[in-house]
Design an enzyme around this catalytic site. Structure first.
Site, PDB file in Angstrom:
ATOM      1  N   THR A 183       0.357  10.133  -5.920  1.00  0.00           N
ATOM      2  CA  THR A 183      -0.364   9.672  -4.730  1.00  0.00           C
ATOM      3  C   THR A 183      -1.053  10.819  -4.001  1.00  0.00           C
ATOM      4  O   THR A 183      -1.535  10.638  -2.876  1.00  0.00           O
ATOM      5  CB  THR A 183       0.596   8.959  -3.757  1.00  0.00           C
ATOM      6  N   GLY A 184      -1.104  12.003  -4.616  1.00  0.00           N
ATOM      7  CA  GLY A 184      -1.694  13.175  -3.987  1.00  0.00           C
ATOM      8  C   GLY A 184      -3.023  13.568  -4.619  1.00  0.00           C
ATOM      9  O   GLY A 184      -3.952  12.758  -4.740  1.00  0.00           O
ATOM     10  N   TYR A 185      -3.101  14.814  -5.048  1.00  0.00           N
ATOM     11  CA  TYR A 185      -4.327  15.383  -5.601  1.00  0.00           C
ATOM     12  C   TYR A 185      -4.803  14.584  -6.814  1.00  0.00           C
ATOM     13  O   TYR A 185      -6.002  14.309  -6.975  1.00  0.00           O
ATOM     14  CB  TYR A 185      -4.053  16.841  -5.979  1.00  0.00           C
ATOM     15  N   SER A 186      -3.872  14.188  -7.666  1.00  0.00           N
ATOM     16  CA  SER A 186      -4.238  13.436  -8.866  1.00  0.00           C
ATOM     17  C   SER A 186      -4.937  12.129  -8.509  1.00  0.00           C
ATOM     18  O   SER A 186      -5.937  11.750  -9.130  1.00  0.00           O
ATOM     19  CB  SER A 186      -2.979  13.153  -9.703  1.00  0.00           C
ATOM     20  N   LEU A 187      -4.437  11.432  -7.498  1.00  0.00           N
ATOM     21  CA  LEU A 187      -5.051  10.174  -7.065  1.00  0.00           C
ATOM     22  C   LEU A 187      -6.483  10.408  -6.592  1.00  0.00           C
ATOM     23  O   LEU A 187      -7.381   9.618  -6.884  1.00  0.00           O
ATOM     24  CB  LEU A 187      -4.215   9.549  -5.953  1.00  0.00           C
ATOM     25  N   SER A 188      -6.704  11.520  -5.866  1.00  0.00           N
ATOM     26  CA  SER A 188      -8.047  11.840  -5.373  1.00  0.00           C
ATOM     27  C   SER A 188      -9.020  12.098  -6.516  1.00  0.00           C
ATOM     28  O   SER A 188     -10.231  11.950  -6.342  1.00  0.00           O
ATOM     29  CB  SER A 188      -7.987  13.071  -4.459  1.00  0.00           C
TER      30      SER A 188
ATOM     31  N   ASP B 228       3.650  15.418   4.654  1.00  0.00           N
ATOM     32  CA  ASP B 228       4.106  15.627   3.287  1.00  0.00           C
ATOM     33  C   ASP B 228       4.046  17.104   2.891  1.00  0.00           C
ATOM     34  O   ASP B 228       4.889  17.596   2.153  1.00  0.00           O
ATOM     35  CB  ASP B 228       3.261  14.802   2.325  1.00  0.00           C
ATOM     36  N   GLY B 229       3.028  17.822   3.408  1.00  0.00           N
ATOM     37  CA  GLY B 229       2.924  19.243   3.095  1.00  0.00           C
ATOM     38  C   GLY B 229       4.110  20.028   3.606  1.00  0.00           C
ATOM     39  O   GLY B 229       4.540  21.009   2.983  1.00  0.00           O
TER      40      GLY B 229
ATOM     41  N   ASN C 105       5.005  17.919  -6.420  1.00  0.00           N
ATOM     42  CA  ASN C 105       3.827  17.069  -6.587  1.00  0.00           C
ATOM     43  C   ASN C 105       3.079  17.361  -7.878  1.00  0.00           C
ATOM     44  O   ASN C 105       2.954  16.499  -8.735  1.00  0.00           O
ATOM     45  CB  ASN C 105       2.877  17.236  -5.398  1.00  0.00           C
TER      46      ASN C 105
END
Length: 293
Positions: free
Chosen positions: A189-194, A73-74, A148
């Site tokens: 589904t990225g940083y926010s999810l973490s 994804d990156g 993102n």
């Protein structure tokens, strides 16, 4: 048909996928294949002896019909900086780990390309965020968008920062935390999810405000309309803080006012007909894998 290929590494997995794609496309009539120069430089440093050369391009324009990203994804987040607002569809071949954007597995490259050339696919329009700063910062002159998220975080300190937040010129709150994430549905589904944010389907017209390790336990992620204008003002013990647009980072001073809005263009992600976001979500998050089910 004119196709560009991009990657950020040329390890064994990437090389294997690249060779399959390169041979497939070069056996097609009326197809021009171009390697983005950033990726080509990596290939030239790591390619085996007698590895075939390809056409190289520094930029993309509207003459391109497709961009193939090889990686995770990156890599796609980096690839879209070449696409910008040119409406070039993007597809990701996953040679990384997780992968909500790069959904084509290496063993399924040829069937996926067959489907694309047969026009057997759908387009998922992905919204982006743009950033403006007052005073203006040169770091965001051209690449002032993110697919993102845009994240505010502390710099050179272990102390928390405060992020005064306004929505459409109305005061919301001042977050006392390690930082703040403004996420698109794609970035949910990225940083926010973490950091405890919710998962939102890509076609939702929303944004997410997610505090990073907030000191106030009552500070929770907030879902807002994507037509909202967000204004942020940072303060803290240090004079500077960090702003990241996906993986691109800049340093700003505490007197900077940040304005975040939805971008006026989208990124077109190719999805095969048998794929869906819900299917990807279920597989990647291992939903239903509990032995009790």
């Amino acid at each position: 048909m004119k196709i560009a290929i991009f990657g950020q590494a040329f390890n064994a997995q990437t090389q294997e996928a690249f060779v399959v794609i390169w041979h497939y496309l070069n056996n097609k009539k009326d197809v021009t294949v171009c390697i983005i120069s950033e990726f080509n430089n990596i290939i030239q440093e790591n390619k085996p002896h007698n590895f075939p050369d390809s056409q190289v391009t520094n930029t993309l324009d509207s003459s391109f019909n497709l961009l193939i990203s090889i990686g995770g994804d990156g890599t796609i987040l980096r690839a879209i900086t070449y696409v910008h607002d040119k409406n070039i569809p993007v597809i990701g071949v996953n040679t990384g780990r997780l992968g909500f954007l790069a959904t084509i597995q290496s063993q399924a490259i040829i069937p996926a390309l067959d489907a694309i050339f047969a026009n057997s696919y759908k387009i998922s329009e992905r919204h982006l965020l743009t950033i403006q700063t007052t005073p203006q910062n040169d770091a965001f002159n051209t690449l002032n968008f993110a697919l993102n998220e845009i994240a505010i975080s502390r710099k050179n300190t272990t102390s928390m920062i405060t992020v005064e937040t306004q929505l459409n010129n109305e005061y919301l709150t001042t977050y006392w935390s390690d930082g703040l994430i403004i996420s698109t549905p794609t970035g949910s589904t990225g940083y926010s999810l973490s950091c405890g944010g919710p998962v939102i389907t890509p076609d939702t017209n929303s944004l997410i405000i997610t505090p990073i390790a907030p000191h106030n336990l009552s500070a929770r992620p907030l879902v807002i309309k994507d037509t909202t204008t967000i204004q942020l003002k940072v303060d803290g013990r240090e004079d500077y803080f960090l702003v990241s647009l996906d993986s691109r980072i800049a340093t700003l001073s505490n007197d900077t006012i940040i304005t975040i809005k939805k971008a006026d263009f989208t990124i077109k992600m190719i999805e095969l007909l048998e794929e869906s976001f819900l299917d990807t979500l279920r597989k990647k998050l291992l939903w239903g894998e509990d032995k009790r089910n």
